[in-house]
Design a protein around this motif. Sequence first.
Motif, PDB file in Angstrom:
ATOM      1  N   THR A 128       0.836  -1.203   0.000  1.00  0.00           N
ATOM      2  CA  THR A 128       0.000   0.000   0.000  1.00  0.00           C
ATOM      3  C   THR A 128       0.870   1.252   0.000  1.00  0.00           C
ATOM      4  O   THR A 128       0.613   2.211  -0.749  1.00  0.00           O
ATOM      5  CB  THR A 128      -0.924  -0.002   1.234  1.00  0.00           C
ATOM      6  OG1 THR A 128      -1.654  -1.227   1.250  1.00  0.00           O
ATOM      7  CG2 THR A 128      -1.874   1.165   1.218  1.00  0.00           C
TER       8      THR A 128
ATOM      9  N   TRP B 208       2.379   1.746  -3.568  1.00  0.00           N
ATOM     10  CA  TRP B 208       1.462   2.289  -4.570  1.00  0.00           C
ATOM     11  C   TRP B 208       1.060   3.724  -4.242  1.00  0.00           C
ATOM     12  O   TRP B 208       0.837   4.538  -5.134  1.00  0.00           O
ATOM     13  CB  TRP B 208       0.237   1.395  -4.720  1.00  0.00           C
ATOM     14  CG  TRP B 208       0.594   0.137  -5.450  1.00  0.00           C
ATOM     15  CD1 TRP B 208       0.603  -1.118  -4.947  1.00  0.00           C
ATOM     16  CD2 TRP B 208       1.031   0.035  -6.813  1.00  0.00           C
ATOM     17  NE1 TRP B 208       1.023  -2.001  -5.903  1.00  0.00           N
ATOM     18  CE2 TRP B 208       1.285  -1.317  -7.060  1.00  0.00           C
ATOM     19  CE3 TRP B 208       1.248   0.956  -7.825  1.00  0.00           C
ATOM     20  CZ2 TRP B 208       1.742  -1.773  -8.293  1.00  0.00           C
ATOM     21  CZ3 TRP B 208       1.699   0.501  -9.062  1.00  0.00           C
ATOM     22  CH2 TRP B 208       1.937  -0.850  -9.283  1.00  0.00           C
ATOM     23  N   THR B 209       0.978   4.064  -2.953  1.00  0.00           N
ATOM     24  CA  THR B 209       0.680   5.447  -2.578  1.00  0.00           C
ATOM     25  C   THR B 209       1.809   6.369  -2.999  1.00  0.00           C
ATOM     26  O   THR B 209       1.574   7.436  -3.592  1.00  0.00           O
ATOM     27  CB  THR B 209       0.450   5.552  -1.056  1.00  0.00           C
ATOM     28  OG1 THR B 209      -0.608   4.674  -0.690  1.00  0.00           O
ATOM     29  CG2 THR B 209       0.116   6.972  -0.640  1.00  0.00           C
TER      30      THR B 209
END
Length: 187
Positions: free
Chosen positions: A151, A154-155
Amino acid sequence: MRGARRDGDRGANAEADAALRVAGHTVEPLPAERTGGRLSVLTGTRLEGDSGLLTRFGSPPARTLAFTVGNVGTSPVRDPVFRVGTSRGVHAPQWQDLPWRGTVEPGGTARVGLPVELAAGAHGDCTVTVTYGGRILAEEPWTEPRPWGVTLFWTLTALVVPAALHHAGLTLLDRLRRRTPAGTRSG
């Protein structure tokens, strides 16, 4: 039918085998006596090991399923092949055959360690099941935390890539402005 006869207190016990016939019933041969080793789990199972840093970024979590087995059969068990299944929630287990090298003598015990791996990015509550000879030997719960590194990756990608494209575009525009002669500019 097997019977024992005792000849008073003077002699030893004697045994004799004789067929037992019951009127009106057919005579069938006895099933073959099951010989061989039978394994049973003697101590509780444990998942040994820990997730590394790469597991937080989605690599497959791996552990060693450790347990002690005892041979309650009449012959040795050589190089048994255990069937290990991993399941998540209500899904059916994904089975794989894992051989273990060694021999467990009748009445003997052995410590078994089998490598177990979940799919890449797996997280949440899972169950590891071990079977041998069609019987479930043990089930062990496994809780794996969410791979927050994925996460985070991808952030950061969603923030950095547009910022890099914006910077590259501004740099290109700046270079184009420098190439244009000062007299040809309008305004």
